[in-house]
Design an enzyme around this catalytic site. Sequence first.
Site, PDB file in Angstrom:
ATOM      1  N   ASP A 109       0.870  -1.183   0.000  1.00 19.22           N
ATOM      2  CA  ASP A 109       0.000   0.000   0.000  1.00 19.22           C
ATOM      3  C   ASP A 109       0.899   1.222   0.000  1.00 19.22           C
ATOM      4  O   ASP A 109       1.950   1.227   0.664  1.00 19.22           O
ATOM      5  CB  ASP A 109      -0.922   0.012   1.227  1.00 19.22           C
ATOM      6  N   ASN A 140     -24.305  -3.918  -9.425  1.00 19.16           N
ATOM      7  CA  ASN A 140     -24.583  -2.921  -8.390  1.00 19.16           C
ATOM      8  C   ASN A 140     -25.807  -2.077  -8.734  1.00 19.16           C
ATOM      9  O   ASN A 140     -26.606  -1.743  -7.854  1.00 19.16           O
ATOM     10  CB  ASN A 140     -23.358  -2.034  -8.153  1.00 19.16           C
ATOM     11  N   GLY A 143     -26.904   3.413   1.188  1.00 16.94           N
ATOM     12  CA  GLY A 143     -25.712   4.231   1.396  1.00 16.94           C
ATOM     13  C   GLY A 143     -24.503   3.407   0.986  1.00 16.94           C
ATOM     14  O   GLY A 143     -24.628   2.424   0.257  1.00 16.94           O
ATOM     15  N   CYS A 171     -20.408   2.419  -2.694  1.00 15.64           N
ATOM     16  CA  CYS A 171     -20.483   1.796  -4.022  1.00 15.64           C
ATOM     17  C   CYS A 171     -21.733   2.141  -4.828  1.00 15.64           C
ATOM     18  O   CYS A 171     -21.621   2.567  -5.970  1.00 15.64           O
ATOM     19  CB  CYS A 171     -20.398   0.286  -3.871  1.00 15.64           C
TER      20      CYS A 171
HETATM   21  C1  UGA Z   1     -22.284  -3.450  -2.420  1.00 14.92           C
HETATM   22  C2  UGA Z   1     -22.655  -4.793  -3.072  1.00 14.92           C
HETATM   23  O1  UGA Z   1     -23.622  -5.479  -2.268  1.00 14.92           O
HETATM   24  C3  UGA Z   1     -21.413  -5.679  -3.237  1.00 14.92           C
HETATM   25  O2  UGA Z   1     -21.764  -6.859  -3.951  1.00 14.92           O
HETATM   26  C4  UGA Z   1     -20.369  -4.905  -4.026  1.00 14.92           C
HETATM   27  O3  UGA Z   1     -19.176  -5.650  -4.201  1.00 14.92           O
HETATM   28  C5  UGA Z   1     -20.025  -3.625  -3.288  1.00 14.92           C
HETATM   29  O4  UGA Z   1     -21.225  -2.834  -3.163  1.00 14.92           O
HETATM   30  C6  UGA Z   1     -18.985  -2.881  -4.066  1.00 14.92           C
HETATM   31  O5  UGA Z   1     -19.256  -2.461  -5.193  1.00 14.92           O
HETATM   32  O6  UGA Z   1     -17.824  -2.822  -3.623  1.00 14.92           O
HETATM   33  P1  UGA Z   1     -21.914  -2.651   0.106  1.00 14.92           P
HETATM   34  O7  UGA Z   1     -22.038  -1.271  -0.456  1.00 14.92           O
HETATM   35  O8  UGA Z   1     -20.786  -2.960   0.993  1.00 14.92           O
HETATM   36  O9  UGA Z   1     -21.854  -3.731  -1.100  1.00 14.92           O
HETATM   37  O10 UGA Z   1     -23.217  -2.957   0.959  1.00 14.92           O
HETATM   38  P2  UGA Z   1     -24.670  -3.542   0.683  1.00 14.92           P
HETATM   39  O11 UGA Z   1     -24.888  -4.658   1.620  1.00 14.92           O
HETATM   40  O12 UGA Z   1     -24.886  -3.819  -0.747  1.00 14.92           O
HETATM   41  O13 UGA Z   1     -25.603  -2.354   1.166  1.00 14.92           O
HETATM   42  C7  UGA Z   1     -25.658  -1.126   0.468  1.00 14.92           C
HETATM   43  C8  UGA Z   1     -26.746  -0.259   1.063  1.00 14.92           C
HETATM   44  O14 UGA Z   1     -28.036  -0.774   0.734  1.00 14.92           O
HETATM   45  C9  UGA Z   1     -26.714  -0.152   2.587  1.00 14.92           C
HETATM   46  O15 UGA Z   1     -26.938   1.183   2.971  1.00 14.92           O
HETATM   47  C10 UGA Z   1     -27.851  -1.051   3.055  1.00 14.92           C
HETATM   48  O16 UGA Z   1     -28.404  -0.656   4.278  1.00 14.92           O
HETATM   49  C11 UGA Z   1     -28.829  -0.865   1.910  1.00 14.92           C
HETATM   50  N1  UGA Z   1     -29.752  -2.019   1.772  1.00 14.92           N
HETATM   51  C12 UGA Z   1     -29.309  -3.233   1.370  1.00 14.92           C
HETATM   52  C13 UGA Z   1     -31.101  -1.841   2.066  1.00 14.92           C
HETATM   53  O17 UGA Z   1     -31.537  -0.729   2.449  1.00 14.92           O
HETATM   54  N2  UGA Z   1     -31.947  -2.894   1.913  1.00 14.92           N
HETATM   55  C14 UGA Z   1     -31.526  -4.126   1.490  1.00 14.92           C
HETATM   56  O18 UGA Z   1     -32.373  -5.036   1.349  1.00 14.92           O
HETATM   57  C15 UGA Z   1     -30.166  -4.297   1.217  1.00 14.92           C
END
Ligand code: UGA
Length: 462
Positions: free
Chosen positions: A37, A220, A269, A272
């Site tokens: 890094d 995504n 949020g 990503c």
């Molecule tokens: C997301 C994707 O899920 C991953 O597959 C991807 O690799 C990643 O982005 C990335 O591009 O690096 P992440 O942003 O860590 O992952 O988190 P998520 O679990 O997807 O949640 C994203 C947002 O959606 C959170 O704020 C969560 O609270 C919200 N969410 C998720 C909901 O409001 N409802 C749901 O049913 C699922």
Amino acid sequence: MTRRSSSAVVGVDGLEYMGLATGLAFAAKGWHVAGFDINPAVRAAVAQGRSPYSERGLAELLHTQESVGRFQVVESVEALAGAADAIFLCLPTPSRPSGRIDLRYIRTGSEELARALRSAPGRRLVVVKSTVVPGTAEGVVAPITRRFSKKGSERVSVASNPEFLAEGTMVHDALHPDRVVIGTSDEWSRRLLFRLYAPFHTSVVALTPSGAELVKYSSNAFLAMKVTFANEVSRVSERLGVNVDDVMDAVGRDPRIGRHFLRAGPGFGGSCFEKDLRAIVTYAADLGLPFRLGRATLQANADRVDQVRDLVRAVLPRPRGRRVAVLGLAFKPGTDDVRESRAFPIIEMLLREGATVQAHDPVAIPRFRREWARLYPGAKDRRLRFSSSIPAALTRADLAILQADWSVYQHWSAVWSRRMAQPVVVDLRRGLRRRFRGMAGTRIISLGVGGSSTSIQVGRST
Ligand code: UGA
């Protein structure tokens, strides 16, 4: 790190959350991994077995893989280029104000790596793991790599291999991927990536680099759209007095739809979804193509705070001068990451309405404070306070808003309610409902539920 002639060495350039989890997963599957890094503080922490990030299982995996000698931090990009056969670029690709991604770190990282590759023996593979728009691996990284390494495509190849790790479950996702997507332009790279992923025992989808890059954005965008769909339904179900979870559970039982990512909340949020949607929308627009669903998803997500404001006003018609506890500052539970957390627009809305905010999170307060100072420079709002304990955040509060459903909040206690001036909770995730039933004297208002919802039982018709 000493090279072993018999076995490939994996290199990781960039040890933020994703790079570290990726490198450790390769190590756990038996490969020797070298990590680098640019930030000496990150290198020092990782080399000493300390994870710089709060991510479930990451510190333990780091400790194990360093103690067995399969994961090693190297001190220079030259050492990385010298040791590793395949080097995964895990560098940030932030959003520019236009929505396009900023390729600055990819460009400088590729250039530095390419210079270091000049003296590296044998054939090398540079793999773009960062999220980049289609065409980046072939159109940006490959030309930089060849120009600065002074080597042709027979000595250095460039491939794409997007990641699908979600924060909070990153270690699990890295160790047990649903699928691996690779984008290669030659047989040698394809074979090497197949070999590196063989111990993961999952399907590997092989495409062109641009195809693989498009898979990442499409995944995504689709997930963000799914969440947003449930959010839109939640407004309607709230009016009807129907629980949105009951509705989406029934909808998701259709295998063509699927049950994941249909939990309504205050909006998505994280670092990503918004960034990637903006990038794919602007990328498509640059091609002269409208990505209408992407644009609508972004707009609908931005408007989510209105539903939260309406729920708050239903309890506190005049929030000015009242105290509101905001529980959960991370963008979701299980991480200290606050990037694009819905806590920002919610707190901003509460302050604008004149309330005093008492904010709590089990781990994310330091990062939230820093990000708040960055987003609102010079704004020393005395009406925003941070509390290190849940009871302190609830003290004399007229309302508590559950923003991120950390499990600590699920164990709600009557003692906490008694700390409040009036025990009312606006639950944006509907985690507390069941526990609260029967707890006298505490009012709970759930997003997407409305007044008289009853839970439906799932049974067999026969
Ligand atoms: C997301 C994707 O899920 C991953 O597959 C991807 O690799 C990643 O982005 C990335 O591009 O690096 P992440 O942003 O860590 O992952 O988190 P998520 O679990 O997807 O949640 C994203 C947002 O959606 C959170 O704020 C969560 O609270 C919200 N969410 C998720 C909901 O409001 N409802 C749901 O049913 C699922």
